[in-house]
Design an enzyme around this catalytic site. Structure first.
Site, PDB file in Angstrom:
ATOM      1  N   ASP A  95       0.900  -1.280  -0.136  1.00  0.00           N
ATOM      2  CA  ASP A  95       0.001   0.024  -0.049  1.00  0.00           C
ATOM      3  C   ASP A  95       0.875   1.338   0.139  1.00  0.00           C
ATOM      4  O   ASP A  95       0.365   2.298  -0.038  1.00  0.00           O
ATOM      5  CB  ASP A  95      -1.038   0.019   1.353  1.00  0.00           C
ATOM      6  CG  ASP A  95      -0.358   0.010   2.463  1.00  0.00           C
ATOM      7  OD1 ASP A  95       0.608  -0.299   2.400  1.00  0.00           O
ATOM      8  OD2 ASP A  95      -1.201  -0.057   3.584  1.00  0.00           O
ATOM      9  N   SER A  96       2.256   1.034  -0.075  1.00  0.00           N
ATOM     10  CA  SER A  96       3.142   2.238  -0.059  1.00  0.00           C
ATOM     11  C   SER A  96       2.877   2.637  -1.322  1.00  0.00           C
ATOM     12  O   SER A  96       3.276   3.836  -1.880  1.00  0.00           O
ATOM     13  CB  SER A  96       4.663   1.687  -0.115  1.00  0.00           C
ATOM     14  OG  SER A  96       4.820   0.627  -0.640  1.00  0.00           O
ATOM     15  N   LYS A 155      -1.585  -9.455   3.133  1.00  0.00           N
ATOM     16  CA  LYS A 155      -0.669  -9.053   4.007  1.00  0.00           C
ATOM     17  C   LYS A 155      -1.710  -8.125   4.824  1.00  0.00           C
ATOM     18  O   LYS A 155      -2.426  -7.123   4.378  1.00  0.00           O
ATOM     19  CB  LYS A 155       0.583  -8.358   3.802  1.00  0.00           C
ATOM     20  CG  LYS A 155       1.158  -7.810   5.008  1.00  0.00           C
ATOM     21  CD  LYS A 155       2.765  -7.505   4.726  1.00  0.00           C
ATOM     22  CE  LYS A 155       3.220  -6.316   4.054  1.00  0.00           C
ATOM     23  NZ  LYS A 155       2.654  -5.040   4.740  1.00  0.00           N
ATOM     24  N   GLU A 190      -1.848  -5.475   8.641  1.00  0.00           N
ATOM     25  CA  GLU A 190      -1.269  -4.846   9.801  1.00  0.00           C
ATOM     26  C   GLU A 190      -1.865  -5.080  11.132  1.00  0.00           C
ATOM     27  O   GLU A 190      -3.106  -4.765  10.877  1.00  0.00           O
ATOM     28  CB  GLU A 190      -1.015  -3.236   9.553  1.00  0.00           C
ATOM     29  CG  GLU A 190      -0.267  -2.963   8.219  1.00  0.00           C
ATOM     30  CD  GLU A 190       0.026  -1.507   8.173  1.00  0.00           C
ATOM     31  OE1 GLU A 190      -0.357  -0.758   8.951  1.00  0.00           O
ATOM     32  OE2 GLU A 190       0.569  -1.217   6.929  1.00  0.00           O
ATOM     33  N   GLU A 209       8.717  -4.190  10.902  1.00  0.00           N
ATOM     34  CA  GLU A 209       9.186  -2.918  10.433  1.00  0.00           C
ATOM     35  C   GLU A 209       9.763  -2.106  11.610  1.00  0.00           C
ATOM     36  O   GLU A 209       8.878  -1.779  12.634  1.00  0.00           O
ATOM     37  CB  GLU A 209       7.953  -2.270   9.552  1.00  0.00           C
ATOM     38  CG  GLU A 209       8.447  -1.001   9.155  1.00  0.00           C
ATOM     39  CD  GLU A 209       7.590  -0.250   8.118  1.00  0.00           C
ATOM     40  OE1 GLU A 209       6.542  -1.144   7.400  1.00  0.00           O
ATOM     41  OE2 GLU A 209       7.730   0.675   7.629  1.00  0.00           O
TER      42      GLU A 209
HETATM   43  N1  LIG Z   1       8.746   5.251  -0.199  1.00  0.00           N
HETATM   44  C1  LIG Z   1       8.285   4.632   0.727  1.00  0.00           C
HETATM   45  N2  LIG Z   1       9.276   3.962   1.454  1.00  0.00           N
HETATM   46  C2  LIG Z   1       8.797   3.144   2.610  1.00  0.00           C
HETATM   47  O1  LIG Z   1       9.568   2.270   3.066  1.00  0.00           O
HETATM   48  C3  LIG Z   1       7.459   3.152   3.001  1.00  0.00           C
HETATM   49  C4  LIG Z   1       6.503   4.012   2.250  1.00  0.00           C
HETATM   50  N3  LIG Z   1       7.082   4.634   1.183  1.00  0.00           N
HETATM   51  N4  LIG Z   1       5.407   4.301   2.497  1.00  0.00           N
HETATM   52  C5  LIG Z   1       4.688   3.472   3.675  1.00  0.00           C
HETATM   53  C6  LIG Z   1       5.625   3.160   4.544  1.00  0.00           C
HETATM   54  C7  LIG Z   1       6.077   4.334   5.445  1.00  0.00           C
HETATM   55  N5  LIG Z   1       7.239   3.814   6.210  1.00  0.00           N
HETATM   56  C8  LIG Z   1       8.380   4.474   6.700  1.00  0.00           C
HETATM   57  C9  LIG Z   1       8.122   5.918   6.820  1.00  0.00           C
HETATM   58  C10 LIG Z   1       9.117   6.610   7.455  1.00  0.00           C
HETATM   59  C11 LIG Z   1      10.056   6.161   7.968  1.00  0.00           C
HETATM   60  C12 LIG Z   1      11.327   6.710   8.510  1.00  0.00           C
HETATM   61  O2  LIG Z   1      12.219   5.931   9.009  1.00  0.00           O
HETATM   62  N6  LIG Z   1      11.162   8.073   8.421  1.00  0.00           N
HETATM   63  C13 LIG Z   1      11.999   9.234   8.984  1.00  0.00           C
HETATM   64  C14 LIG Z   1      12.451   9.047  10.356  1.00  0.00           C
HETATM   65  C15 LIG Z   1      11.198   9.321  11.096  1.00  0.00           C
HETATM   66  C16 LIG Z   1      11.459   9.675  12.450  1.00  0.00           C
HETATM   67  O3  LIG Z   1      12.320   9.101  13.211  1.00  0.00           O
HETATM   68  O4  LIG Z   1      10.459  10.419  13.269  1.00  0.00           O
HETATM   69  C17 LIG Z   1      13.322   9.063   8.240  1.00  0.00           C
HETATM   70  O5  LIG Z   1      14.435   8.932   8.803  1.00  0.00           O
HETATM   71  O6  LIG Z   1      13.366   9.200   6.839  1.00  0.00           O
HETATM   72  C18 LIG Z   1      10.159   4.615   7.747  1.00  0.00           C
HETATM   73  C19 LIG Z   1       9.308   3.814   7.122  1.00  0.00           C
HETATM   74  C20 LIG Z   1       7.619   2.479   5.320  1.00  0.00           C
HETATM   75  N7  LIG Z   1       6.853   2.599   4.063  1.00  0.00           N
HETATM   76  C1  LIG Z   2       7.249  -1.302   3.648  1.00  0.00           C
HETATM   77  C2  LIG Z   2       6.622  -2.808   3.204  1.00  0.00           C
HETATM   78  C3  LIG Z   2       6.543  -3.760   4.330  1.00  0.00           C
HETATM   79  C4  LIG Z   2       4.863  -2.355   2.983  1.00  0.00           C
HETATM   80  O1  LIG Z   2       4.082  -2.624   3.915  1.00  0.00           O
HETATM   81  C5  LIG Z   2       4.506  -1.539   1.900  1.00  0.00           C
HETATM   82  O2  LIG Z   2       5.600  -1.301   0.961  1.00  0.00           O
HETATM   83  O3  LIG Z   2       3.573  -1.091   1.710  1.00  0.00           O
HETATM   84 MG   LIG Z   3       2.382  -1.695   3.266  1.00  0.00          MG
END
Ligand SMILES: Nc1nc(=O)c2c([nH]1)NC[C@@H]1CN(c3ccc(C(=O)N[C@@H](CCC(=O)O)C(=O)O)cc3)CN21
Ligand SMILES: CC(C)C(=O)C(=O)O
Ligand SMILES: [Mg+2]
EC number: 2.1.2.11
Length: 272
Positions: free
Chosen positions: A52-53, A121, A123, A190
């Site tokens: 769903d990303s 899948k 959540e 995750e």
């Molecule tokens: N492009 C993309 N990649 C992804 O991995 C992803 C999506 N979209 N959309 C749905 C979810 C959202 N996800 C995410 C979103 C943000 C972070 C993240 O680490 N964000 C910040 C830190 C935020 C914080 O610490 O407050 C970063 O370091 O970029 C990780 C996974 C994983 N998924």
């Molecule tokens: C980041 C993965 C696990 C996901 O759920 C997505 O891409 O939507």
């Molecule tokens: Mg997802």
């Protein structure tokens, strides 16, 4: 370096459990369309997640919440047409399974019937126990997803690492056990501490596939646009970039623009 130990003509949910038992790590990537899925499948990636990303990377939304079941089915259908070997798993989008178990089953059936995907899948853990049970009872394989669950982003407010505190870690461990007991064939973990993720993986017989969950799990998943370097403003610590397509594509588009403007393109050989 871990390489494929056994040839799998077609990946099934059973192959993944097998891989864990044999110590072979599972490689999973997202894909949302035919052309990309064709390349991913041909490269030998074990699992393709129609995530769903797509809401973020395909449609430009800020969160995963707006994408609809119909839109997920459109993406999944395109991906399935490209597949010879990979297992195709599709995210049930926000709102398609949380109201009640019957609706969850209906949504899962629509995905399986209309797209030809191999699994869904969802959540969450205990909260979605009844829905997960119902889907599994219909013979539809379910992959769990614990830790950072982006569909509940407004409950938490941030995308920070999850389960750092004891209480949340205990819930995660019991949710993981529950999902295995219900009959899920794998779990995505995750953004949780590597130590906790390793502990969870070692306590289960079904594979745990990590994203930002360290190296002690049974496989890894990344969003394909991130690992290709197309989403160059997205910079979480867990991301490794395997290409810099943002700059490659920008160069290609600029060269094309220049060639059109200068009338270099098309040449004698590129016309009739
Ligand atoms: N492009 C993309 N990649 C992804 O991995 C992803 C999506 N979209 N959309 C749905 C979810 C959202 N996800 C995410 C979103 C943000 C972070 C993240 O680490 N964000 C910040 C830190 C935020 C914080 O610490 O407050 C970063 O370091 O970029 C990780 C996974 C994983 N998924
Ligand atoms: C980041 C993965 C696990 C996901 O759920 C997505 O891409 O939507
Ligand atoms: Mg997802």
């Amino acid at each position: 370096m871990s390489v494929a130990k056994k040839e799998y003509k077609r990946i099934t949910t059973k192959s993944l459990v097998d891989m864990k038992a044999n110590g072979e790590k599972i490689a999973m990537l997202t894909a949302y369309d035919y052309s990309m899925a064709k390349i991913v499948d041909g490269a030998g990636i074990d699992v393709i997640l129609v995530g769903d990303s797509a809401s973020n990377v395909m449609a430009g939304h800020e969160t995963t919440l707006p994408i609809t079941l119909d839109q997920m089915i459109y993406h999944a259908t395109s991906v399935v047409r490209a597949i010879d070997r990979s297992l195709v798993v599709v995210d049930l989008p926000f709102g398609s399974y949380q109201s009640d178990p019957k609706e969850a089953l209906r949504s899962a059936i629509r995905i399986m019937k209309e797209s030809g995907a191999h699994a869904v899948k969802l959540e969450g853990g205990k909260e979605i126990k009844e829905s997960t049970k119902r889907i599994l009872h219909a013979g539809i394989p379910v992959m769990g997803h614990l830790g950072l669950t982006p569909q509940s982003i407004y409950k938490f407010g941030t995308y920070t690492v999850r389960a750092k505190e004891e209480e949340e870690a205990e819930k995660l461990k019991s949710d993981a056990k529950l999902l295995q007991k219900l009959g899920c064939f794998a779990i995505v973990l995750e953004k949780v501490p590597a130590k906790l993720a390793k502990e969870v993986a070692e306590s289960l017989t079904i594979p745990v596939i990590g994203i930002g969950a360290g190296n002690g799990v049974d496989g890894q998943v990344l969003v394909i646009h991130d690992m290709l370097g197309m989403t160059h403003e997205f910079n979480p610590r867990f991301l490794r970039r395997y290409a810099d397509l943002h700059s490659e594509m920008t160069k290609a588009f600029q060269n094309y623009r220049d060639d059109v403007k200068s009338q270099d393109f098309p040449s004698e050989n590129e016309q009739y």
